[in-house]
Design a protein around this motif. Sequence first.
Motif, PDB file in Angstrom:
ATOM      1  N   ARG A   1      33.815  23.528  34.873  1.00  0.00           N
ATOM      2  CA  ARG A   1      33.681  22.756  33.643  1.00  0.00           C
ATOM      3  C   ARG A   1      33.050  23.591  32.533  1.00  0.00           C
ATOM      4  NH1 ARG A   1      33.335  17.041  32.191  1.00  0.00           N
ATOM      5  NH2 ARG A   1      34.286  16.622  34.182  1.00  0.00           N
ATOM      6  N   ARG A   2      32.014  24.356  32.890  1.00  0.00           N
ATOM      7  CA  ARG A   2      31.344  25.163  31.850  1.00  0.00           C
ATOM      8  C   ARG A   2      32.290  26.214  31.292  1.00  0.00           C
ATOM      9  NH1 ARG A   2      26.145  26.692  34.977  1.00  0.00           N
ATOM     10  NH2 ARG A   2      25.854  28.316  33.401  1.00  0.00           N
ATOM     11  N   LEU A   3      33.095  26.831  32.164  1.00  0.00           N
ATOM     12  CA  LEU A   3      34.049  27.831  31.668  1.00  0.00           C
ATOM     13  C   LEU A   3      35.123  27.148  30.832  1.00  0.00           C
ATOM     14  CD1 LEU A   3      34.438  30.180  34.759  1.00  0.00           C
ATOM     15  CD2 LEU A   3      33.106  30.574  32.669  1.00  0.00           C
ATOM     16  N   ASP A   4      35.525  25.972  31.265  1.00  0.00           N
ATOM     17  CA  ASP A   4      36.573  25.228  30.565  1.00  0.00           C
ATOM     18  C   ASP A   4      36.130  24.881  29.141  1.00  0.00           C
ATOM     19  OD1 ASP A   4      39.131  24.176  30.644  1.00  0.00           O
ATOM     20  OD2 ASP A   4      38.468  22.203  31.329  1.00  0.00           O
TER      21      ASP A   4
ATOM     22  N   GLY B   1      33.265  16.668  39.943  1.00  0.00           N
ATOM     23  CA  GLY B   1      33.419  17.094  38.558  1.00  0.00           C
ATOM     24  C   GLY B   1      33.853  16.009  37.591  1.00  0.00           C
ATOM     25  N   LEU B   2      33.969  14.756  38.070  1.00  0.00           N
ATOM     26  CA  LEU B   2      34.462  13.684  37.202  1.00  0.00           C
ATOM     27  C   LEU B   2      33.368  13.161  36.277  1.00  0.00           C
ATOM     28  CD1 LEU B   2      36.469  11.693  39.894  1.00  0.00           C
ATOM     29  CD2 LEU B   2      37.403  13.190  38.116  1.00  0.00           C
ATOM     30  N   ASP B   3      33.806  12.437  35.244  1.00  0.00           N
ATOM     31  CA  ASP B   3      32.876  11.756  34.335  1.00  0.00           C
ATOM     32  C   ASP B   3      32.592  10.338  34.804  1.00  0.00           C
ATOM     33  OD1 ASP B   3      32.743  13.886  32.575  1.00  0.00           O
ATOM     34  OD2 ASP B   3      34.605  13.268  31.601  1.00  0.00           O
ATOM     35  N   SER B   4      33.075  10.001  35.988  1.00  0.00           N
ATOM     36  CA  SER B   4      32.847   8.658  36.519  1.00  0.00           C
ATOM     37  C   SER B   4      32.107   8.794  37.843  1.00  0.00           C
ATOM     38  CB  SER B   4      34.182   7.933  36.727  1.00  0.00           C
ATOM     39  OG  SER B   4      35.012   8.686  37.595  1.00  0.00           O
ATOM     40  N   ILE B   5      31.572   7.670  38.315  1.00  0.00           N
ATOM     41  CA  ILE B   5      30.871   7.712  39.602  1.00  0.00           C
ATOM     42  C   ILE B   5      31.105   6.423  40.376  1.00  0.00           C
ATOM     43  CG2 ILE B   5      28.688   6.877  38.583  1.00  0.00           C
ATOM     44  CD1 ILE B   5      27.415   8.940  40.769  1.00  0.00           C
ATOM     45  N   ALA B   6      31.262   6.563  41.690  1.00  0.00           N
ATOM     46  CA  ALA B   6      31.401   5.412  42.572  1.00  0.00           C
ATOM     47  C   ALA B   6      30.009   5.033  43.069  1.00  0.00           C
ATOM     48  CB  ALA B   6      32.317   5.765  43.737  1.00  0.00           C
TER      49      ALA B   6
ATOM     50  N   MET C   1      41.873  39.877  33.010  1.00  0.00           N
ATOM     51  CA  MET C   1      42.650  40.237  31.818  1.00  0.00           C
ATOM     52  C   MET C   1      41.837  39.909  30.574  1.00  0.00           C
ATOM     53  SD  MET C   1      45.300  41.214  33.379  1.00  0.00           S
ATOM     54  CE  MET C   1      46.119  41.005  34.955  1.00  0.00           C
ATOM     55  N   PRO C   2      42.052  40.679  29.490  1.00  0.00           N
ATOM     56  CA  PRO C   2      41.305  40.410  28.250  1.00  0.00           C
ATOM     57  C   PRO C   2      41.473  38.956  27.819  1.00  0.00           C
ATOM     58  CG  PRO C   2      42.576  42.449  28.055  1.00  0.00           C
ATOM     59  CD  PRO C   2      42.969  41.834  29.355  1.00  0.00           C
ATOM     60  N   GLY C   3      40.374  38.326  27.438  1.00  0.00           N
ATOM     61  CA  GLY C   3      40.445  36.964  26.916  1.00  0.00           C
ATOM     62  C   GLY C   3      40.310  35.883  27.974  1.00  0.00           C
ATOM     63  N   GLU C   4      40.389  36.272  29.234  1.00  0.00           N
ATOM     64  CA  GLU C   4      40.216  35.262  30.288  1.00  0.00           C
ATOM     65  C   GLU C   4      38.724  34.985  30.498  1.00  0.00           C
ATOM     66  OE1 GLU C   4      43.833  35.649  33.521  1.00  0.00           O
ATOM     67  OE2 GLU C   4      42.171  37.056  33.723  1.00  0.00           O
ATOM     68  N   ALA C   5      38.458  33.815  31.060  1.00  0.00           N
ATOM     69  CA  ALA C   5      37.123  33.566  31.600  1.00  0.00           C
ATOM     70  C   ALA C   5      37.194  33.880  33.091  1.00  0.00           C
ATOM     71  CB  ALA C   5      36.721  32.122  31.386  1.00  0.00           C
ATOM     72  N   ALA C   6      36.085  34.328  33.662  1.00  0.00           N
ATOM     73  CA  ALA C   6      36.113  34.732  35.071  1.00  0.00           C
ATOM     74  C   ALA C   6      35.143  33.898  35.893  1.00  0.00           C
ATOM     75  CB  ALA C   6      35.766  36.215  35.190  1.00  0.00           C
ATOM     76  N   LEU C   7      35.650  33.407  37.019  1.00  0.00           N
ATOM     77  CA  LEU C   7      34.800  32.724  37.980  1.00  0.00           C
ATOM     78  C   LEU C   7      34.652  33.662  39.173  1.00  0.00           C
ATOM     79  CD1 LEU C   7      33.280  30.094  38.492  1.00  0.00           C
ATOM     80  CD2 LEU C   7      35.358  29.155  39.530  1.00  0.00           C
ATOM     81  N   LEU C   8      33.434  34.164  39.354  1.00  0.00           N
ATOM     82  CA  LEU C   8      33.191  35.241  40.309  1.00  0.00           C
ATOM     83  C   LEU C   8      32.646  34.706  41.627  1.00  0.00           C
ATOM     84  CD1 LEU C   8      31.342  37.618  37.798  1.00  0.00           C
ATOM     85  CD2 LEU C   8      33.808  37.415  38.189  1.00  0.00           C
TER      86      LEU C   8
ATOM     87  N   LEU D   1      35.990  43.098  33.897  1.00  0.00           N
ATOM     88  CA  LEU D   1      35.054  42.001  33.609  1.00  0.00           C
ATOM     89  C   LEU D   1      34.472  42.102  32.196  1.00  0.00           C
ATOM     90  CD1 LEU D   1      33.749  39.458  34.734  1.00  0.00           C
ATOM     91  CD2 LEU D   1      31.887  40.855  35.632  1.00  0.00           C
ATOM     92  N   ASP D   2      34.321  43.334  31.703  1.00  0.00           N
ATOM     93  CA  ASP D   2      33.766  43.535  30.362  1.00  0.00           C
ATOM     94  C   ASP D   2      34.572  42.802  29.299  1.00  0.00           C
ATOM     95  OD1 ASP D   2      31.932  45.085  31.518  1.00  0.00           O
ATOM     96  OD2 ASP D   2      32.763  47.023  30.856  1.00  0.00           O
ATOM     97  N   ALA D   3      35.892  42.677  29.541  1.00  0.00           N
ATOM     98  CA  ALA D   3      36.763  42.059  28.541  1.00  0.00           C
ATOM     99  C   ALA D   3      36.804  40.537  28.673  1.00  0.00           C
ATOM    100  CB  ALA D   3      38.185  42.617  28.666  1.00  0.00           C
ATOM    101  N   ALA D   4      36.137  39.990  29.700  1.00  0.00           N
ATOM    102  CA  ALA D   4      36.167  38.534  29.901  1.00  0.00           C
ATOM    103  C   ALA D   4      35.440  37.832  28.763  1.00  0.00           C
ATOM    104  CB  ALA D   4      35.521  38.180  31.233  1.00  0.00           C
ATOM    105  N   LYS D   5      35.939  36.679  28.398  1.00  0.00           N
ATOM    106  CA  LYS D   5      35.292  35.899  27.336  1.00  0.00           C
ATOM    107  C   LYS D   5      34.011  35.256  27.825  1.00  0.00           C
ATOM    108  CE  LYS D   5      38.064  34.428  23.559  1.00  0.00           C
ATOM    109  NZ  LYS D   5      38.845  33.350  22.949  1.00  0.00           N
ATOM    110  N   ALA D   6      34.003  34.928  29.093  1.00  0.00           N
ATOM    111  CA  ALA D   6      32.819  34.299  29.692  1.00  0.00           C
ATOM    112  C   ALA D   6      32.920  34.525  31.188  1.00  0.00           C
ATOM    113  CB  ALA D   6      32.806  32.800  29.402  1.00  0.00           C
TER     114      ALA D   6
END
Length: 333
Positions: free
Chosen positions: A293-296, A114-119, A250-257, A266-271
């Motif tokens: 990253r996409r949820l972030d 998930g980094l912006d750098s690469i080895a 919870m309302p306003g959270e993003a969910a990683l399923l 889930l209906d109340a999830a922001k994403a």
Amino acid sequence: MELDTLRIDPDATGIARAAAMLRAGQLVAFPTETVYGLGADACQGEAVAGIYEAKGRPSFNPLIAHVADFTHAEEIGVFNAAARTLAEHFWPGPLTLVVPLRPGTRISALATAGLDSIALRVPSHPVAREILQAAGTPIVAPSANRSGRVSPTEADHVWADLNRRIDAIVEGWSTPVGVESTIVSCLGAEPSLLRPGGVTRAEIENVLGHALADALAETSIDAARPVAPGLLESHYAPRAAVRLNATEIMPGEAALLFGPEPPSGLDAAKAHLNLSYRGDLREAAANLFSMLRRLDISGVTRIAVMPIPIEGLGEAIGDRLKRAAAPRPSQRG
Ligand code: TXA
Ligand code: MG
């Protein structure tokens, strides 16, 4: 895997076969001048996940992408003057350079954790080079051993550790260097040493004309964290807080399923995104960093993550999520 791992001779036919297998997303061990690497196509997330599965590695580290030459390296990474100088002097050879990831590449987020750098590394071993040339895609390759065992310097070592866990081993003579490549970060103003290895500090400093900054010394001041060369600064941490084992959103959270059953609320999830609708851990591993990253970047303050089974790759997924959920250094006070 039910069948014995295929053993491939490093002749023209064998090289072509190994390259085709890598392009097809299979796991192929091959000799480099340092140690045998366990290769997978860096652009195929599920192939990269397979490396962790085969090694039985309980956590995800960013991996080294191996390429045939500097031109290919530049397609993936951004080289400043120091990085270019080091590449010119030591490639092909046992030096790995950490550089900013070029935006828009097809490198899987699991390969870079998930980094912006690469080895990046251009090995000098002729078998490795021929495989990389024929594959035409960057190949991530950690040492080809089971997690916790010593790095393999002969094809038979690889066989002893990984038979039936990987698709093929390309034969070669013993690896001449025998220790892993030296890793130098070229992200900061001055290059810094992340991992000692096959090229000595003195050789590098001689080419640079000045001392290497010492990333190890700087980071080991934090006595709460073990000194793990190259790893201390190299984990993607989401900005959002992470809540684990969420069975209710919870309302306003993003969910990683994970899996086909939606959690309540889930209906109340922001994403929301699903690591693997069919509950496949390899697919989930391949999606983990890119989905975090996409949820972030959707701007939520908290990401709720459904329970993930801890068997197989689930252990590494859980390890990474636990780190993502841990208090940040800035929050520790
Ligand atoms: O000699 C070698 O380098 C062997 C042979 C097979 O080529 N390969 C090897 O790869 O040792 P690997 O993937 O096990 O090395 C991974 C290490 C990580 O543990 C980390 O220390 C460093 O490379 N690394 C990778 N990406 C990084 C990044 N973006 N930032 C900082 N460190 C990174
Ligand atoms: Mg290793």
